[in-house]
Scaffold this active site. Structure first.
Site, PDB file in Angstrom:
ATOM      1  CB  SER A 124      -0.868  -0.055   1.327  1.00 26.98           C
ATOM      2  OG  SER A 124      -1.468   1.025   1.551  1.00 26.98           O
ATOM      3  CE1 TYR A 149      -4.033  -3.029   5.495  1.00 29.11           C
ATOM      4  CE2 TYR A 149      -3.578  -0.708   5.113  1.00 29.11           C
ATOM      5  CZ  TYR A 149      -4.037  -1.862   4.451  1.00 29.11           C
ATOM      6  OH  TYR A 149      -4.000  -2.356   3.153  1.00 29.11           O
ATOM      7  CE  LYS A 153      -1.702  -4.290   3.149  1.00 33.29           C
ATOM      8  NZ  LYS A 153      -1.851  -6.051   2.856  1.00 33.29           N
ATOM      9  CG  ASN A 179      -6.856   6.201  -2.466  1.00 33.28           C
ATOM     10  OD1 ASN A 179      -5.531   6.275  -2.149  1.00 33.28           O
ATOM     11  ND2 ASN A 179      -7.582   6.524  -1.277  1.00 33.28           N
ATOM     12  CG  LEU A 200     -14.500   9.267  -0.995  1.00 33.75           C
ATOM     13  CD1 LEU A 200     -15.255  10.196  -0.047  1.00 33.75           C
ATOM     14  CD2 LEU A 200     -13.497  10.252  -1.745  1.00 33.75           C
ATOM     15  NE  ARG A 231      -5.841  10.070   0.706  1.00 28.43           N
ATOM     16  CZ  ARG A 231      -5.538  11.077   1.543  1.00 28.43           C
ATOM     17  NH1 ARG A 231      -5.093  12.211   0.783  1.00 28.43           N
ATOM     18  NH2 ARG A 231      -5.675  11.082   2.773  1.00 28.43           N
TER      19      ARG A 231
HETATM   20  P1  NAD Z   1     -10.759  -7.392   0.693  1.00 31.67           P
HETATM   21  O1  NAD Z   1     -11.080  -7.362   2.378  1.00 31.67           O
HETATM   22  O2  NAD Z   1     -12.052  -7.322  -0.070  1.00 31.67           O
HETATM   23  O3  NAD Z   1      -9.943  -8.952   0.421  1.00 31.67           O
HETATM   24  C1  NAD Z   1      -9.139  -9.394   1.307  1.00 31.67           C
HETATM   25  C2  NAD Z   1      -9.693 -10.869   1.226  1.00 31.67           C
HETATM   26  O4  NAD Z   1      -8.600 -11.567   2.119  1.00 31.67           O
HETATM   27  C3  NAD Z   1     -10.981 -11.114   1.715  1.00 31.67           C
HETATM   28  O5  NAD Z   1     -11.605 -12.022   0.820  1.00 31.67           O
HETATM   29  C4  NAD Z   1     -10.798 -12.030   3.017  1.00 31.67           C
HETATM   30  O6  NAD Z   1     -11.852 -12.835   3.257  1.00 31.67           O
HETATM   31  C5  NAD Z   1      -9.543 -12.722   2.769  1.00 31.67           C
HETATM   32  N1  NAD Z   1      -8.840 -12.994   4.074  1.00 31.67           N
HETATM   33  C6  NAD Z   1      -8.505 -12.178   4.991  1.00 31.67           C
HETATM   34  N2  NAD Z   1      -7.598 -12.849   5.881  1.00 31.67           N
HETATM   35  C7  NAD Z   1      -7.588 -14.116   5.536  1.00 31.67           C
HETATM   36  C8  NAD Z   1      -7.302 -15.448   6.040  1.00 31.67           C
HETATM   37  N3  NAD Z   1      -6.259 -15.231   7.212  1.00 31.67           N
HETATM   38  N4  NAD Z   1      -7.212 -16.263   5.366  1.00 31.67           N
HETATM   39  C9  NAD Z   1      -7.926 -16.529   4.216  1.00 31.67           C
HETATM   40  N5  NAD Z   1      -8.553 -15.380   3.542  1.00 31.67           N
HETATM   41  C10 NAD Z   1      -8.529 -14.350   4.258  1.00 31.67           C
HETATM   42  O7  NAD Z   1      -9.870  -6.411   0.266  1.00 31.67           O
HETATM   43  P2  NAD Z   1      -9.097  -5.779  -1.015  1.00 31.67           P
HETATM   44  O8  NAD Z   1      -9.727  -4.580  -0.962  1.00 31.67           O
HETATM   45  O9  NAD Z   1      -9.611  -6.720  -1.895  1.00 31.67           O
HETATM   46  O10 NAD Z   1      -7.634  -5.852  -0.552  1.00 31.67           O
HETATM   47  C11 NAD Z   1      -6.752  -6.876  -0.945  1.00 31.67           C
HETATM   48  C12 NAD Z   1      -5.512  -6.816  -0.487  1.00 31.67           C
HETATM   49  O11 NAD Z   1      -4.921  -5.297  -0.956  1.00 31.67           O
HETATM   50  C13 NAD Z   1      -5.517  -6.520   1.287  1.00 31.67           C
HETATM   51  O12 NAD Z   1      -4.264  -7.197   1.583  1.00 31.67           O
HETATM   52  C14 NAD Z   1      -5.291  -4.947   1.350  1.00 31.67           C
HETATM   53  O13 NAD Z   1      -4.469  -4.751   2.631  1.00 31.67           O
HETATM   54  C15 NAD Z   1      -4.510  -4.359   0.199  1.00 31.67           C
HETATM   55  N6  NAD Z   1      -4.607  -3.168  -0.103  1.00 31.67           N
HETATM   56  C16 NAD Z   1      -5.933  -3.013  -0.291  1.00 31.67           C
HETATM   57  C17 NAD Z   1      -6.261  -1.469  -0.738  1.00 31.67           C
HETATM   58  C18 NAD Z   1      -7.654  -1.037  -0.802  1.00 31.67           C
HETATM   59  O14 NAD Z   1      -7.823   0.436  -0.829  1.00 31.67           O
HETATM   60  N7  NAD Z   1      -8.605  -1.853  -1.346  1.00 31.67           N
HETATM   61  C19 NAD Z   1      -5.358  -0.361  -0.883  1.00 31.67           C
HETATM   62  C20 NAD Z   1      -3.866  -1.032  -0.529  1.00 31.67           C
HETATM   63  C21 NAD Z   1      -3.570  -2.419  -0.195  1.00 31.67           C
HETATM   64  C1  WQD Z   2      -9.855   8.932   0.782  1.00 29.31           C
HETATM   65  C2  WQD Z   2     -10.341  10.305   1.024  1.00 29.31           C
HETATM   66  C3  WQD Z   2     -10.651  10.991   3.444  1.00 29.31           C
HETATM   67  C4  WQD Z   2     -14.442   8.642   3.814  1.00 29.31           C
HETATM   68  C5  WQD Z   2      -7.044   3.931   2.672  1.00 29.31           C
HETATM   69  C6  WQD Z   2      -5.729   3.502   3.559  1.00 29.31           C
HETATM   70  C7  WQD Z   2      -4.698   3.073   2.699  1.00 29.31           C
HETATM   71  C8  WQD Z   2      -5.232   2.156   1.477  1.00 29.31           C
HETATM   72  C9  WQD Z   2      -6.525   2.827   1.030  1.00 29.31           C
HETATM   73  C10 WQD Z   2      -6.261   0.173   2.156  1.00 29.31           C
HETATM   74  C11 WQD Z   2      -9.667  10.831   2.111  1.00 29.31           C
HETATM   75  C12 WQD Z   2     -11.839  11.196   2.407  1.00 29.31           C
HETATM   76  C13 WQD Z   2     -13.273   9.176   3.172  1.00 29.31           C
HETATM   77  C14 WQD Z   2     -15.535   9.606   4.251  1.00 29.31           C
HETATM   78  C15 WQD Z   2     -14.257  11.544   3.571  1.00 29.31           C
HETATM   79  N1  WQD Z   2      -5.418   0.918   2.020  1.00 29.31           N
HETATM   80  N2  WQD Z   2     -12.970  10.486   2.858  1.00 29.31           N
HETATM   81  N3  WQD Z   2     -15.165  10.648   3.730  1.00 29.31           N
HETATM   82  O1  WQD Z   2      -7.461   7.410   4.006  1.00 29.31           O
HETATM   83  O2  WQD Z   2      -6.702   7.430   1.330  1.00 29.31           O
HETATM   84  O3  WQD Z   2      -6.496   5.292   2.193  1.00 29.31           O
HETATM   85  O4  WQD Z   2      -7.435   3.137   1.897  1.00 29.31           O
HETATM   86  O5  WQD Z   2      -6.209  -1.106   2.354  1.00 29.31           O
HETATM   87  O6  WQD Z   2      -3.689   2.516   3.266  1.00 29.31           O
HETATM   88  O7  WQD Z   2      -5.160   4.400   4.574  1.00 29.31           O
HETATM   89  O8  WQD Z   2      -8.759   6.171   1.691  1.00 29.31           O
HETATM   90  O9  WQD Z   2     -11.125   5.872   0.951  1.00 29.31           O
HETATM   91  O10 WQD Z   2     -10.534   6.261   3.135  1.00 29.31           O
HETATM   92  O11 WQD Z   2     -10.220   7.972   1.929  1.00 29.31           O
HETATM   93  O12 WQD Z   2     -13.880  12.680   3.222  1.00 29.31           O
HETATM   94  O13 WQD Z   2     -16.463   9.172   4.588  1.00 29.31           O
HETATM   95  O14 WQD Z   2     -11.810  10.445   1.195  1.00 29.31           O
HETATM   96  O15 WQD Z   2     -10.439  11.899   4.125  1.00 29.31           O
HETATM   97  O16 WQD Z   2      -9.234  12.095   1.998  1.00 29.31           O
HETATM   98  P1  WQD Z   2      -7.372   6.565   2.377  1.00 29.31           P
HETATM   99  P2  WQD Z   2     -10.163   6.553   1.960  1.00 29.31           P
END
Ligand code: NAD
Ligand code: WQD
Length: 342
Positions: A124, A149, A153, A179, A200, A231
């Site tokens: 991330s 969190y 990472k 994002n 968001l 973002r």
């Molecule tokens: P998500 O929660 O939709 O997907 C994660 C999946 O992992 C889920 O299906 C959950 O059931 C599974 N899981 C969690 N722990 C587990 C375990 N112990 N055993 C088996 N399955 C397990 O999240 P996502 O948005 O698809 O994110 C995927 C990855 O990307 C995550 O590692 C997250 O931290 C990372 N990431 C997401 C974002 C974002 O904004 N969505 C941003 C940066 C990084």
């Molecule tokens: C985006 C913008 C909020 C909700 C997070 C994790 C990052 C990554 C992605 C996940 C910000 C604003 C949000 C709301 C708002 N990881 N906001 N009202 O914080 O950039 O990143 O998600 O696995 O590690 O920190 O994403 O979507 O929460 O926020 O105004 O109800 O929207 O302040 O500026 P963020 P976000």
């Protein structure tokens, strides 16, 4: 190639499964559905017309994961399995460290025993921390994270890097997502958070569909053009394509490589609300509230390395992201639960 998606039923994993299947790869999913539904994988089959092996298991369960590696000749792992809610990680740090670190260690142990040498990891942008300034470049040192969190990472990046250094035949690809929003163009799969959304876009689309009264914008007094945070929003199908490119790159690669997956273009919270309303013709009522603790004013990528080395470039713009998020939400107002209950 046969690719094991740990956490493949989730938001990013399910979209990546579509992209990999459509490119002709074999997909194996392991997920315990702690934050997802098996329905997402049924929809992946519907979209692609292709099948995949699915195992319901906790990735921390070494016996279960070992059995999967014994049965499937896996070439590469993509590790999505993790808990990801920033606020919850502050309240339950041990749960976050236990789940996120243990899944990684178990996968690495099982990969070693099975002789699997390639892993792509969901990292991330949060690992850049507050010491670095956007646009973030992969050569910057990791900074301090504002929550557990983010630290998981950073720690997992270090664990994976040390593992690759110990085995010169390994390939570790660290993908730093910005994002991710949007959904598959079909509207059949998308982001389906449990409870009140933290992020968001799900909050915006749930407000538009009537599940929430109004959006609170966290802070209107930042030093940005319109006072709201900036973002780097990226369409989840562009992100999925980045995984395809990373897996194919890993096939002939040894060592550790980091890639930012973002568009490089910052947008404000108000840009998201205005584009969503205009593109979809639906109102998103909002108020400007207090700042949220830990939010940085501006986070966006220098995305040039992924283009240079992986040949990867985003194709979808902010309007596409808003249209596809809404298409998913309006067709599935309660996410996958509508189907679960029928
Ligand atoms: P998500 O929660 O939709 O997907 C994660 C999946 O992992 C889920 O299906 C959950 O059931 C599974 N899981 C969690 N722990 C587990 C375990 N112990 N055993 C088996 N399955 C397990 O999240 P996502 O948005 O698809 O994110 C995927 C990855 O990307 C995550 O590692 C997250 O931290 C990372 N990431 C997401 C974002 C974002 O904004 N969505 C941003 C940066 C990084
Ligand atoms: C985006 C913008 C909020 C909700 C997070 C994790 C990052 C990554 C992605 C996940 C910000 C604003 C949000 C709301 C708002 N990881 N906001 N009202 O914080 O950039 O990143 O998600 O696995 O590690 O920190 O994403 O979507 O929460 O926020 O105004 O109800 O929207 O302040 O500026 P963020 P976000």
């Amino acid at each position: 190639m046969k690719i094991l998606l740990a956490g493949g039923a989730g938001f990013i994993g399910s979209h990546t499964a579509v992209e990999l299947l459509e490119a002709g790869h074999d997909v194996v999913v392991v997920d315990n559905y702690c934050n997802s539904s098996p329905r997402s994988l049924e929809r992946v089959r519907e979209i692609t017309g292709k099948d995949m092996a699915v195992y319901e298991a906790d990735v921390r369960d070494k016996e279960a994961v070992k059995n999967i590696f014994d049965r499937e000749a896996v070439d590469c792992v993509i590790h999505f399995a993790g808990l990801k809610a920033v606020g919850e990680s502050v309240e339950k740090p041990v749960e976050y460290y236990r789940n996120n670190i243990d899944t990684t260690l178990t996968l690495l142990e099982c990969m070693k025993e099975a002789g699997v040498k390639r892993i792509v990891f969901s990292s991330s942008a949060t690992v850049y921390g507050e010491e670095n300034e956007s646009p973030y470049v992969e050569t910057m040192p990791r900074g301090s994270c504002s929550n557990p969190y983010g630290w998981t990472k950073a720690m997992m990046e270090q664990i994976l890097t040390d593992t690759a250094h110990a085995d010169p035949d390994m390939s570790v690809i660290l993908l730093r997502y910005f994002n991710p929003i949007g959904a598959h163009e079909s509207g059949k799969i998308g982001e389906d958070p449990q409870g009140i959304p933290n992020n968001l876009m799900p909050f915006v689309s749930q407000t538009a569909v009537g599940r929430r009264d109004k959006l609170t914008i966290f802070g209107g007094d930042y030093d940005t053009p319109d006072g709201t945070c900036l973002r780097d929003y990226i369409h989840v199908m562009d992100l999925a394509n980045g995984h395809l490119k990373a897996v194919e790159y890993a096939a002939d690669h040894k060592g550790v490589e980091i890639f930012n997956l973002g568009t490089g273009k910052p947008y404000s919270v108000l840009d998201i609300v205005n584009t969503f309303e205009k593109a979809n013709g639906v109102p998103v009522p909002y108020v400007i509230g207090a700042r949220r603790a830990g939010d940085l004013p501006s986070v966006y990528a220098d995305a040039s390395k992924a283009e240079r080395i992986l040949g990867w470039k985003t194709k979808r713009d902010l309007r596409d992201m808003c249209v596809d998020s809404w298409n998913w939400q309006k067709n599935n107002p309660n996410g996958f639960r509508d189907q679960d209950q029928s």
